[in-house]
Design a protein around this motif. Structure first.
Motif, PDB file in Angstrom:
ATOM      1  N   GLY A 223       0.836  -1.192   0.000  1.00 33.36           N
ATOM      2  CA  GLY A 223       0.000   0.000   0.000  1.00 33.36           C
ATOM      3  C   GLY A 223       0.871   1.243   0.000  1.00 33.36           C
ATOM      4  O   GLY A 223       2.087   1.176   0.213  1.00 33.36           O
ATOM      5  N   LEU A 224       0.253   2.377  -0.244  1.00 29.78           N
ATOM      6  CA  LEU A 224       0.992   3.639  -0.346  1.00 29.78           C
ATOM      7  C   LEU A 224       0.730   4.548   0.847  1.00 29.78           C
ATOM      8  O   LEU A 224       1.510   5.442   1.136  1.00 29.78           O
ATOM      9  N   LEU A 225      -0.393   4.306   1.523  1.00 32.14           N
ATOM     10  CA  LEU A 225      -0.764   5.148   2.652  1.00 32.14           C
ATOM     11  C   LEU A 225      -0.991   4.281   3.882  1.00 32.14           C
ATOM     12  O   LEU A 225      -1.270   3.083   3.771  1.00 32.14           O
ATOM     13  N   GLN A 226      -0.892   4.906   5.037  1.00 31.35           N
ATOM     14  CA  GLN A 226      -1.137   4.161   6.282  1.00 31.35           C
ATOM     15  C   GLN A 226      -1.783   5.061   7.299  1.00 31.35           C
ATOM     16  O   GLN A 226      -1.696   6.278   7.222  1.00 31.35           O
ATOM     17  N   ILE A 227      -2.437   4.401   8.260  1.00 30.85           N
ATOM     18  CA  ILE A 227      -2.954   5.130   9.421  1.00 30.85           C
ATOM     19  C   ILE A 227      -2.540   4.351  10.664  1.00 30.85           C
ATOM     20  O   ILE A 227      -2.488   3.106  10.632  1.00 30.85           O
ATOM     21  N   ALA A 228      -2.236   5.062  11.740  1.00 28.53           N
ATOM     22  CA  ALA A 228      -1.881   4.395  12.994  1.00 28.53           C
ATOM     23  C   ALA A 228      -3.121   3.670  13.518  1.00 28.53           C
ATOM     24  O   ALA A 228      -4.227   4.227  13.509  1.00 28.53           O
ATOM     25  N   ALA A 229      -2.932   2.434  13.956  1.00 30.91           N
ATOM     26  CA  ALA A 229      -4.063   1.664  14.492  1.00 30.91           C
ATOM     27  C   ALA A 229      -4.683   2.401  15.683  1.00 30.91           C
ATOM     28  O   ALA A 229      -5.912   2.387  15.864  1.00 30.91           O
TER      29      ALA A 229
ATOM     30  N   PRO B 230       2.982  -7.850   9.111  1.00 25.18           N
ATOM     31  CA  PRO B 230       1.527  -7.848   9.317  1.00 25.18           C
ATOM     32  C   PRO B 230       1.080  -6.793  10.332  1.00 25.18           C
ATOM     33  O   PRO B 230       0.004  -6.218  10.184  1.00 25.18           O
ATOM     34  N   GLY B 231       1.905  -6.497  11.326  1.00 23.70           N
ATOM     35  CA  GLY B 231       1.565  -5.491  12.323  1.00 23.70           C
ATOM     36  C   GLY B 231       1.671  -4.072  11.782  1.00 23.70           C
ATOM     37  O   GLY B 231       1.197  -3.130  12.405  1.00 23.70           O
ATOM     38  N   GLU B 232       2.312  -3.924  10.630  1.00 24.64           N
ATOM     39  CA  GLU B 232       2.448  -2.623   9.973  1.00 24.64           C
ATOM     40  C   GLU B 232       1.425  -2.436   8.853  1.00 24.64           C
ATOM     41  O   GLU B 232       0.978  -1.335   8.584  1.00 24.64           O
TER      42      GLU B 232
ATOM     43  N   ARG C 270      -8.696  -3.018  24.582  1.00 23.97           N
ATOM     44  CA  ARG C 270      -8.569  -4.178  23.683  1.00 23.97           C
ATOM     45  C   ARG C 270      -7.478  -3.994  22.648  1.00 23.97           C
ATOM     46  O   ARG C 270      -7.285  -4.841  21.773  1.00 23.97           O
ATOM     47  N   PHE C 271      -6.767  -2.883  22.716  1.00 21.64           N
ATOM     48  CA  PHE C 271      -5.745  -2.574  21.724  1.00 21.64           C
ATOM     49  C   PHE C 271      -4.616  -3.614  21.724  1.00 21.64           C
ATOM     50  O   PHE C 271      -4.144  -4.044  20.679  1.00 21.64           O
ATOM     51  N   GLY C 272      -4.211  -4.029  22.928  1.00 21.88           N
ATOM     52  CA  GLY C 272      -3.091  -4.954  23.048  1.00 21.88           C
ATOM     53  C   GLY C 272      -3.345  -6.289  22.370  1.00 21.88           C
ATOM     54  O   GLY C 272      -2.436  -6.898  21.808  1.00 21.88           O
ATOM     55  N   ASN C 273      -4.592  -6.727  22.360  1.00 21.66           N
ATOM     56  CA  ASN C 273      -4.976  -8.000  21.757  1.00 21.66           C
ATOM     57  C   ASN C 273      -4.663  -8.027  20.254  1.00 21.66           C
ATOM     58  O   ASN C 273      -4.344  -9.063  19.682  1.00 21.66           O
ATOM     59  N   LEU C 274      -4.754  -6.866  19.625  1.00 17.31           N
ATOM     60  CA  LEU C 274      -4.550  -6.808  18.176  1.00 17.31           C
ATOM     61  C   LEU C 274      -3.072  -6.787  17.802  1.00 17.31           C
ATOM     62  O   LEU C 274      -2.683  -7.286  16.753  1.00 17.31           O
ATOM     63  N   THR C 275      -2.245  -6.192  18.645  1.00 18.02           N
ATOM     64  CA  THR C 275      -0.816  -6.027  18.351  1.00 18.02           C
ATOM     65  C   THR C 275      -0.589  -5.412  16.973  1.00 18.02           C
ATOM     66  O   THR C 275       0.168  -5.937  16.164  1.00 18.02           O
ATOM     67  N   MET C 276      -1.260  -4.311  16.710  1.00 15.71           N
ATOM     68  CA  MET C 276      -1.109  -3.614  15.432  1.00 15.71           C
ATOM     69  C   MET C 276      -0.470  -2.249  15.668  1.00 15.71           C
ATOM     70  O   MET C 276      -0.865  -1.549  16.594  1.00 15.71           O
ATOM     71  N   SER C 277       0.469  -1.886  14.805  1.00 15.28           N
ATOM     72  CA  SER C 277       1.025  -0.540  14.868  1.00 15.28           C
ATOM     73  C   SER C 277       0.273   0.375  13.906  1.00 15.28           C
ATOM     74  O   SER C 277      -0.226   1.420  14.270  1.00 15.28           O
ATOM     75  N   ARG C 278       0.238  -0.066  12.652  1.00 17.36           N
ATOM     76  CA  ARG C 278      -0.411   0.709  11.604  1.00 17.36           C
ATOM     77  C   ARG C 278      -1.137  -0.252  10.677  1.00 17.36           C
ATOM     78  O   ARG C 278      -0.947  -1.454  10.762  1.00 17.36           O
ATOM     79  N   ARG C 279      -1.914   0.313   9.744  1.00 21.28           N
ATOM     80  CA  ARG C 279      -2.502  -0.509   8.684  1.00 21.28           C
ATOM     81  C   ARG C 279      -2.470   0.282   7.386  1.00 21.28           C
ATOM     82  O   ARG C 279      -2.579   1.517   7.389  1.00 21.28           O
TER      83      ARG C 279
END
Lengths: 82, 411
Positions: free
Chosen positions: B14-20, B282-284, B33-42
């Motif tokens: 992808g070309l763009l991202q947003i912080a989770a 995947p976390g990014e 519930r943020f910790g359960n996802l372990t996401m930084s960005r998408r």
């Protein structure tokens, strides 16, 4: 059909819920509540259900589970396959 | 036995991202519930990106690096997707055109939710192993788009967009597949699905339970074919389909409990060592659907940077459901092959969106799969967003749909 009782399934679910989510209030674990109302996230719920099935030797077909079941319904689904 | 496997791999993250965390805040989701996802960005799509552009933008740099000799030997092109754009015409047909591949080539699109890229990989490996066409290559491109919006609730911050391209043949640099070492496990259920071009549905609990059952079932089948296979000792690393990291963690924990007789800190340490490296991209990027497992494999290689041969266990799962556990070997060649792709740099170079910009884009991108008869896609309003991308490569973009025919241009 084994001789498993409702109480045994309920107690096993409760014990596993407390193992997986230690901060859960044991008094709040009631038949009409859902695991998510008690603060269990999706991973916790899968873990609690899987541990309980493993421990009781029950295999429930995946399609019989649905999100939002209360604890009484979870017990019913498991008993059906005991 | 002659080695076969993945020769080259590239990712369009992808070309763009947003912080989770911005999605959580913007939607008012429970931060607990943020910790359960372990996401930084998408990753976030632009209105002129679709499964075709994602596929081409993943495969074009790979083919450019390999040169015309390799391109001319591609005799099979498979696109895998749960983001179809037509009931009959394949994404592959467009991808074939815009990649400029030769006419003596099989084209097909495959669908089985997030599992399909693995089915395509097995088809490509079978073409290679058959020896029917000596030296032939296959190109597999796993390509999808996100339809997630507020309706997706906690899946929204974890759902990405993009594609993974893999060249398959008998000179495997990225992954040498263990031939005959696989296990499958499939049954009908409805855990998640895309019943309309702009509608995703999912039952989170059913999906997680199906994933866990399939991991156990496919690995048991693997063990029935591979003598002495052991979940703990056979694999130096593991890469799994990663809708979000918590699901992978639950899968690993269950397998360790059942097969490793391990619990607590021992499981945590094993996870950190064997699995966590695969979760970095995947976390990014977020869940790439059919490309998810192979994004995890890319992350694993880039993080571990193996200098010596190491065995990887791979688990592929697609809702509905079908799954496969298989294995292969990575090594110094894999490290070198992935370094050429600069995936980490491209992920880091994506343009950042704030929540309002992201939410405004959704109104347009949600309809990207809709089979409209006519549609004009105006690039102009979004070019400023593209300027935020560091070292942006030339990309393929949807220009228009004319009488149901999608037309693309390089911008």
């Amino acid at each position: 059909m084994s001789d498993l009782t409702r109480t045994q399934v309920f107690d096993t679910l409760r014990r596993n819920a407390l193992d997986v989510v230690p901060e859960l209030d044991p008094a709040a674990f009631a038949a009409e509540r859902t695991l998510s109302e008690l603060g269990c996230n999706s991973i916790d719920r899968a873990e609690i259900v899987t541990l309980t099935m493993e421990e009781l030797g029950i295999v429930v077909p995946v399609h019989e589970f649905q999100q939002g079941y209360d604890i009484a319904t979870l017990v019913d689904v498991m008993l059906k396959h005991a | 036995m002659r080695p076969i496997g993945i020769e080259a791999l590239d990712v369009h993250p992808g070309l763009l991202q947003i912080a989770a965390s911005d999605v959580f805040a913007g939607r008012g989701l429970d931060a607990g519930r943020f910790g359960n996802l372990t996401m930084s960005r998408r990753s976030v799509a632009l209105p002129f990106e679709d499964p075709v552009t994602n596929a081409v933008n993943a495969a074009a740099p790979l083919l450019d690096r390999l040169g015309p000799d390799v391109r001319d030997r591609i005799e099979l092109l498979v696109t895998t997707s749960e983001s179809g754009i037509d009931y009959s015409k394949s994404i592959a047909s467009y991808v074939h055109r815009y990649l400029g591949l030769g006419r003596n080539c099989r084209l097909v699109e495959m669908k089985q939710a997030c599992y399909s890229a693995t089915a395509a990989l097995q088809l490509a490996l079978a073409q290679t192993a058959s020896g029917f066409s000596e030296g032939a290559k296959a190109l597999v491109v796993a390509t999808d788009v996100s339809l997630a919006d507020a309706r997706a609730e906690y899946a929204e911050p974890a759902t990405g967009t993009g594609a993974v391209a893999m060249l398959v043949g008998d000179e495997p640099r990225v992954l040498t597949v263990d031939q005959g070492a696989f296990g499958t496990y499939s049954f009908e259920t409805l855990d998640s699905a895309r019943p309309a071009p702009d509608l995703d549905i999912a039952d989170v609990d059913r999906s997680l339970l199906a994933y866990l059952e399939c991991l156990g079932g496919s690995f048991a089948d693997y063990c029935s074919r591979v003598e002495g296979a052991d979940f703990v000792r056979t694999f130096d690393h593991l890469a799994m389909h990663t809708p979000f990291a918590g699901m992978v963690k639950a899968g690993h924990r269950r397998m360790m409990r059942e097969l490793g007789a391990a619990a607590g800190p021992e499981v945590e340490a094993d996870f950190a060592r064997r699995v966590a490296p695969s979760l970095v991209y995947p976390g990014e990027v977020g869940n790439l659907f059919s490309g998810s497992l192979y994004l995890a494999l890319a992350a694993l290689i880039d993080q571990v940077r193996p200098a010596d041969p190491a065995r990887v266990g791979l688990f592929s799962y697609g809702s509905g459901c079908s799954s496969e556990f298989f294995s292969g070997v990575i090594g110094a060649d894999s490290t070198a092959a992935l370094a050429e792709t600069r995936i980490a740099e491209r992920i880091a170079g994506r343009g950042r969106l704030d929540f309002a910009e992201y939410d405004a884009l959704l109104d347009e991108t949600r309809g990207c799969l809709r089979p409209d008869r006519h549609r004009r896609v105006d690039h102009e309003p979004h070019l400023a967003l593209l300027d935020r991308v560091v070292d942006r490569p030339k990309i393929l973009a949807l220009a228009a749909i004319e009488d149901y025919h999608r037309r693309y241009e390089w911008i």
